[in-house]
Design a protein around this motif. Sequence first.
Motif, PDB file in Angstrom:
ATOM      1  N   ALA A  78       0.834  -1.208   0.000  1.00 10.94           N
ATOM      2  CA  ALA A  78       0.000   0.000   0.000  1.00 10.94           C
ATOM      3  C   ALA A  78       0.869   1.259   0.000  1.00 10.94           C
ATOM      4  O   ALA A  78       0.583   2.229  -0.705  1.00 10.94           O
ATOM      5  N   ALA A  79       1.920   1.258   0.786  1.00 14.24           N
ATOM      6  CA  ALA A  79       2.801   2.424   0.853  1.00 14.24           C
ATOM      7  C   ALA A  79       3.509   2.667  -0.473  1.00 14.24           C
ATOM      8  O   ALA A  79       3.663   3.809  -0.913  1.00 14.24           O
ATOM      9  N   ILE A  80       3.930   1.599  -1.130  1.00  8.32           N
ATOM     10  CA  ILE A  80       4.698   1.710  -2.362  1.00  8.32           C
ATOM     11  C   ILE A  80       3.825   2.079  -3.556  1.00  8.32           C
ATOM     12  O   ILE A  80       4.207   2.908  -4.400  1.00  8.32           O
ATOM     13  N   ALA A  81       2.630   1.501  -3.647  1.00  4.04           N
ATOM     14  CA  ALA A  81       1.865   1.574  -4.900  1.00  4.04           C
ATOM     15  C   ALA A  81       0.670   2.513  -4.910  1.00  4.04           C
ATOM     16  O   ALA A  81       0.199   2.871  -5.991  1.00  4.04           O
ATOM     17  N   LEU A 107      10.612  -4.715  -4.171  1.00  5.20           N
ATOM     18  CA  LEU A 107      10.759  -5.165  -2.787  1.00  5.20           C
ATOM     19  C   LEU A 107      12.131  -4.750  -2.258  1.00  5.20           C
ATOM     20  O   LEU A 107      13.156  -5.203  -2.762  1.00  5.20           O
ATOM     21  N   THR A 108      12.137  -3.894  -1.266  1.00  3.71           N
ATOM     22  CA  THR A 108      13.401  -3.430  -0.710  1.00  3.71           C
ATOM     23  C   THR A 108      14.071  -4.525   0.105  1.00  3.71           C
ATOM     24  O   THR A 108      13.412  -5.366   0.728  1.00  3.71           O
ATOM     25  N   ALA A 109      15.399  -4.506   0.099  1.00  2.00           N
ATOM     26  CA  ALA A 109      16.170  -5.404   0.945  1.00  2.00           C
ATOM     27  C   ALA A 109      16.780  -4.637   2.113  1.00  2.00           C
ATOM     28  O   ALA A 109      17.586  -5.185   2.864  1.00  2.00           O
ATOM     29  N   ALA A 144       8.244   1.885   5.227  1.00  2.00           N
ATOM     30  CA  ALA A 144       7.130   1.614   4.320  1.00  2.00           C
ATOM     31  C   ALA A 144       5.950   1.001   5.059  1.00  2.00           C
ATOM     32  O   ALA A 144       4.791   1.366   4.824  1.00  2.00           O
ATOM     33  N   VAL A 145       6.226   0.081   5.947  1.00  2.27           N
ATOM     34  CA  VAL A 145       5.144  -0.564   6.704  1.00  2.27           C
ATOM     35  C   VAL A 145       4.405   0.462   7.557  1.00  2.27           C
ATOM     36  O   VAL A 145       3.171   0.443   7.648  1.00  2.27           O
ATOM     37  N   ALA A 146       5.141   1.378   8.171  1.00  2.00           N
ATOM     38  CA  ALA A 146       4.510   2.406   8.999  1.00  2.00           C
ATOM     39  C   ALA A 146       3.592   3.298   8.156  1.00  2.00           C
ATOM     40  O   ALA A 146       2.468   3.609   8.555  1.00  2.00           O
ATOM     41  N   ILE A 147       4.075   3.710   6.985  1.00  2.00           N
ATOM     42  CA  ILE A 147       3.247   4.532   6.097  1.00  2.00           C
ATOM     43  C   ILE A 147       2.060   3.732   5.594  1.00  2.00           C
ATOM     44  O   ILE A 147       0.924   4.217   5.561  1.00  2.00           O
ATOM     45  N   GLY A 148       2.300   2.489   5.203  1.00  2.00           N
ATOM     46  CA  GLY A 148       1.234   1.658   4.657  1.00  2.00           C
ATOM     47  C   GLY A 148       0.134   1.355   5.653  1.00  2.00           C
ATOM     48  O   GLY A 148      -1.044   1.275   5.290  1.00  2.00           O
ATOM     49  N   ARG A 149       0.500   1.188   6.906  1.00  2.00           N
ATOM     50  CA  ARG A 149      -0.526   0.961   7.923  1.00  2.00           C
ATOM     51  C   ARG A 149      -1.474   2.155   8.004  1.00  2.00           C
ATOM     52  O   ARG A 149      -2.690   1.983   8.133  1.00  2.00           O
ATOM     53  N   ARG A 150      -0.907   3.341   7.915  1.00  2.00           N
ATOM     54  CA  ARG A 150      -1.756   4.534   7.957  1.00  2.00           C
ATOM     55  C   ARG A 150      -2.632   4.625   6.701  1.00  2.00           C
ATOM     56  O   ARG A 150      -3.806   4.964   6.779  1.00  2.00           O
ATOM     57  N   VAL A 151      -2.046   4.317   5.540  1.00  2.00           N
ATOM     58  CA  VAL A 151      -2.803   4.359   4.295  1.00  2.00           C
ATOM     59  C   VAL A 151      -3.980   3.388   4.346  1.00  2.00           C
ATOM     60  O   VAL A 151      -5.113   3.733   3.989  1.00  2.00           O
ATOM     61  N   LEU A 152      -3.740   2.179   4.806  1.00  2.00           N
ATOM     62  CA  LEU A 152      -4.811   1.183   4.871  1.00  2.00           C
ATOM     63  C   LEU A 152      -5.835   1.532   5.946  1.00  2.00           C
ATOM     64  O   LEU A 152      -7.027   1.242   5.793  1.00  2.00           O
ATOM     65  N   TRP A 153      -5.388   2.151   7.009  1.00  3.08           N
ATOM     66  CA  TRP A 153      -6.317   2.652   8.030  1.00  3.08           C
ATOM     67  C   TRP A 153      -7.256   3.679   7.407  1.00  3.08           C
ATOM     68  O   TRP A 153      -8.470   3.665   7.659  1.00  3.08           O
ATOM     69  N   LEU A 154      -6.709   4.541   6.556  1.00  2.00           N
ATOM     70  CA  LEU A 154      -7.533   5.542   5.878  1.00  2.00           C
ATOM     71  C   LEU A 154      -8.454   4.896   4.852  1.00  2.00           C
ATOM     72  O   LEU A 154      -9.633   5.235   4.767  1.00  2.00           O
ATOM     73  N   HIS A 155      -7.933   3.966   4.073  1.00  2.00           N
ATOM     74  CA  HIS A 155      -8.743   3.314   3.038  1.00  2.00           C
ATOM     75  C   HIS A 155      -9.934   2.562   3.632  1.00  2.00           C
ATOM     76  O   HIS A 155     -10.954   2.394   2.958  1.00  2.00           O
ATOM     77  N   ALA A 201       6.081   9.159  -2.109  1.00  2.00           N
ATOM     78  CA  ALA A 201       6.926   9.391  -3.284  1.00  2.00           C
ATOM     79  C   ALA A 201       8.401   9.310  -2.908  1.00  2.00           C
ATOM     80  O   ALA A 201       9.212   8.690  -3.620  1.00  2.00           O
ATOM     81  N   ASP A 202       8.780   9.952  -1.799  1.00  7.82           N
ATOM     82  CA  ASP A 202      10.177   9.897  -1.342  1.00  7.82           C
ATOM     83  C   ASP A 202      10.582   8.459  -1.051  1.00  7.82           C
ATOM     84  O   ASP A 202      11.689   8.015  -1.399  1.00  7.82           O
ATOM     85  N   LEU A 203       9.694   7.722  -0.400  1.00  7.11           N
ATOM     86  CA  LEU A 203       9.974   6.327  -0.067  1.00  7.11           C
ATOM     87  C   LEU A 203      10.201   5.505  -1.330  1.00  7.11           C
ATOM     88  O   LEU A 203      11.167   4.735  -1.422  1.00  7.11           O
ATOM     89  N   LEU A 204       9.327   5.640  -2.319  1.00 10.30           N
ATOM     90  CA  LEU A 204       9.457   4.864  -3.551  1.00 10.30           C
ATOM     91  C   LEU A 204      10.792   5.141  -4.234  1.00 10.30           C
ATOM     92  O   LEU A 204      11.470   4.211  -4.698  1.00 10.30           O
ATOM     93  N   ASN A 205      11.179   6.394  -4.296  1.00  8.93           N
ATOM     94  CA  ASN A 205      12.444   6.741  -4.938  1.00  8.93           C
ATOM     95  C   ASN A 205      13.632   6.131  -4.208  1.00  8.93           C
ATOM     96  O   ASN A 205      14.573   5.638  -4.829  1.00  8.93           O
TER      97      ASN A 205
END
Length: 264
Positions: free
Chosen positions: A43-46, A68-70, A78-89, A218-222
Motif C-alpha cells: 500500500a505504501a509503495i503503490a 521489494l526493498t532489501a 514503508a510498513v509504517a506509512i502503509g498501515r496509515r494508508v490502509l487505516w484511511l482506506h 513518493a520519497d519512499l518509492l524513490n
Amino acid sequence: MRPSSPPQRCRYAAQRHARSPPPLLAGRLGIPVVAEDLLAYIAAIASHPEYTARFREDLEVPGARIPLTAAPCLWERAVAIGRRVLWLHTYGERYADETAGRPYGRVLLPHDRPRCVTEIPDDVEAMPEKLAYDPVTQDLCVGSGRISPVPRTVREYEVSGMNVLDKWFGYRRRNPAGKRRLELDHVVATRWLPSWTTELLELLNVLGLLKREEPAQADLLNEVCAGPLITVTDLTTAGILPVPTEATKALQAKSDAGDALFDL
C-alpha cells in the motif's frame, strides 16, 4: 546492488491463502515479517501517483509490479506509512492503533475540515443533479448545498484515472449512474438522504488525509528503487516464483464463523 534504470522489479504473488509471507523476506531483512506488514508495504509503495508515473509503461500490462526493498530501515518505514494508508482506506476499521494516532473508526483532518456550509436539501424538487466546484473559494456545491473547504487536490483525487468524488456522487444524483437491466434497477432515491451528507464529509476527510501521505510515499518509492532490492532471481531461487497455478485463483467467500484473510 543498485538497479539499473528502469530498476529490476518483481511481481509479488505469494500463495494468498497463506497466513504468513515467504520466509525470504524475514531472512533478508533480518526482522520478523507477517502478512499484514507485506500488505502495508504494498500500500505504501503503490497507492500514490508517483508509482503510476514511474511505472506507467509497465502498468500497461495488467498486474502491479512491486519493488521489494532489501533494506530493513526502508521496509519498516514503508510498513509504517502503509498501515496509515490502509487505516484511511478502511475508514479506520483496519490497522487501528490509538498509540500510533490511528483511532478505530475515527478519521478526521486535524484542521481545516470540510463542513456543510449550506445544507443540501432533502426534498424531491431539489434533488442534486451535478457537482460544481470553485477552486478559488474551495466550495464544493452539491445541488444548492455547499461544502467547504475542499482543496482542489481533493476534488481532483483519482484512482486509476477515475475521479473518486464524481464516482461517489454518480450513484446518488437525481439520475444515478449504472445500467438499467432489471425492473428493480429503476427504483432509485428521489431525494437526498442526510446520511449521504455525512458519508460525503467522511470521504472528504479520508481523501484529504491520503493527499498528505503522498509526498512521503513518493520519497519512499524513490529511495526503495535506488537501494538494494529483492529481485526476480532471488524469488525464483527461493522457489517463490513461478507462482503455482492454485495460488492465482480467486479467494472463495468464507463463512460467518470467521477464517478471514486477516484478523486485524
